[in-house]
Design a protein around this motif. Sequence first.
Motif, PDB file in Angstrom:
ATOM      1  N   TRP A   1      45.735 -24.693 141.625  1.00 31.11           N
ATOM      2  CA  TRP A   1      44.599 -25.608 141.618  1.00 31.11           C
ATOM      3  C   TRP A   1      44.138 -25.821 140.177  1.00 31.11           C
ATOM      4  O   TRP A   1      44.600 -25.145 139.251  1.00 31.11           O
ATOM      5  N   ASN A   2      43.255 -26.766 139.985  1.00 34.72           N
ATOM      6  CA  ASN A   2      42.662 -26.971 138.666  1.00 34.72           C
ATOM      7  C   ASN A   2      41.177 -26.666 138.742  1.00 34.72           C
ATOM      8  O   ASN A   2      40.553 -26.747 139.806  1.00 34.72           O
ATOM      9  N   GLU A   3      40.619 -26.306 137.611  1.00 35.86           N
ATOM     10  CA  GLU A   3      39.222 -25.881 137.556  1.00 35.86           C
ATOM     11  C   GLU A   3      38.525 -26.620 136.425  1.00 35.86           C
ATOM     12  O   GLU A   3      38.980 -26.606 135.272  1.00 35.86           O
ATOM     13  N   ARG A   4      37.432 -27.303 136.757  1.00 35.15           N
ATOM     14  CA  ARG A   4      36.614 -27.963 135.743  1.00 35.15           C
ATOM     15  C   ARG A   4      35.649 -26.934 135.154  1.00 35.15           C
ATOM     16  O   ARG A   4      34.954 -26.231 135.884  1.00 35.15           O
ATOM     17  N   LEU A   5      35.613 -26.839 133.824  1.00 44.92           N
ATOM     18  CA  LEU A   5      34.778 -25.855 133.153  1.00 44.92           C
ATOM     19  C   LEU A   5      33.481 -26.492 132.680  1.00 44.92           C
ATOM     20  O   LEU A   5      33.413 -27.700 132.458  1.00 44.92           O
ATOM     21  N   LYS A   6      32.483 -25.662 132.522  1.00 45.38           N
ATOM     22  CA  LYS A   6      31.198 -26.137 132.031  1.00 45.38           C
ATOM     23  C   LYS A   6      31.362 -26.678 130.619  1.00 45.38           C
ATOM     24  O   LYS A   6      31.875 -25.998 129.735  1.00 45.38           O
ATOM     25  N   ALA A   7      30.956 -27.904 130.409  1.00 50.35           N
ATOM     26  CA  ALA A   7      31.114 -28.538 129.097  1.00 50.35           C
ATOM     27  C   ALA A   7      30.248 -27.837 128.061  1.00 50.35           C
ATOM     28  O   ALA A   7      29.135 -27.393 128.346  1.00 50.35           O
ATOM     29  N   ALA A   8      30.778 -27.714 126.852  1.00 48.35           N
ATOM     30  CA  ALA A   8      30.044 -27.087 125.753  1.00 48.35           C
ATOM     31  C   ALA A   8      30.253 -27.917 124.486  1.00 48.35           C
ATOM     32  O   ALA A   8      31.361 -28.346 124.189  1.00 48.35           O
ATOM     33  N   ASP A   9      29.169 -28.129 123.759  1.00 49.99           N
ATOM     34  CA  ASP A   9      29.247 -28.959 122.553  1.00 49.99           C
ATOM     35  C   ASP A   9      29.020 -28.133 121.286  1.00 49.99           C
ATOM     36  O   ASP A   9      28.631 -28.657 120.252  1.00 49.99           O
ATOM     37  N   ASP A  10      29.275 -26.811 121.372  1.00 57.73           N
ATOM     38  CA  ASP A  10      28.957 -25.929 120.258  1.00 57.73           C
ATOM     39  C   ASP A  10      30.184 -25.319 119.578  1.00 57.73           C
ATOM     40  O   ASP A  10      30.050 -24.529 118.648  1.00 57.73           O
TER      41      ASP A  10
END
Length: 324
Positions: A254-263
Amino acid sequence: FKNSPTYRPNLYDLLAHKAVDFFVNVNPELPEPPEPFQLTADMGFAPSAEFSQLRFPTKDEGNRLRQAILIFQELVAYHLANNSDPTPLIDVELQRLEFANRYIQGEDKDEKYLQALRALIKRGGETPIVAEVRYHIARMWDEQANRYNQGQNPDYRYHRQKAKDYADETIREFRGSRGAQLSGNLVQNMLRKSIDAKVENVTLADQEFRFWFQYRNIDQIYIRLIPAKLEWQNEYDSEKQIKRLLDITPAAEWNERLKAADDLQLHSTEIAAPALKAGTYALLISTTGEFDKKTSQFSLTFFQNTQLSVFTRQSPSRDLEVYV
């Protein structure tokens, strides 16, 4: 490039810098005298003119750190008096400040180091070596960003992003300079993707489980749980392992979407995995859905899925490990 006339305009410069190189490489295992030479922030980060006039009294007069500082002092004084081009002076000052930053301790060290670097930018004006000073500032912020750890030291969370923005500006304004090249390498490193996964060595059969995952500059991953053999984990050729595993039909994927981070920071999370039948498995994670060996980054770990309450295995160092 450092031996070019721009950086080393005469024989004195060449010889003095060779002497500095010798003294700054101090063996930390050498015994220290009862009262070793101490370099304070006020001395080490002092403005050029002030630094050139300082005195460094100590009973440890043969100390190699002190000898390095005295040569730096002579070089700074010489270039303050003899060069219209600020490049040789700023180059030696960069070395001096980096040397001081390595050995000085104290809560105000970072701020004084930054102030000293900004003074060099003001002195350099629009000369290309200013880009090297700016690179050192960006690198300092990038290193400070490592102090952040998901909630700890939150003041440093966006230091890497600040460093990237500053380095990008350096690349635009000083295109083709050495400092721009160094800044470009720094930006590439900050944008580098990384993934790492850890799963319990033993999980329970026919039950969902979770594994720990750490990532940087990634927003989606592709996961395969692949039937494997226990002895495969002791092989050190990861490319061979991955090639073999990609030819095996996964037990789950399966694929997993990760929490976006802009740092541009490392982040970690827990990921749920489906129940499996008893057996040995490989957890293979890729940054692309194609699992292409040329374009993907991989994380690989092996684990045992069992109904038994006790499990033993031989580690790569041939120790017997027992899991309950």
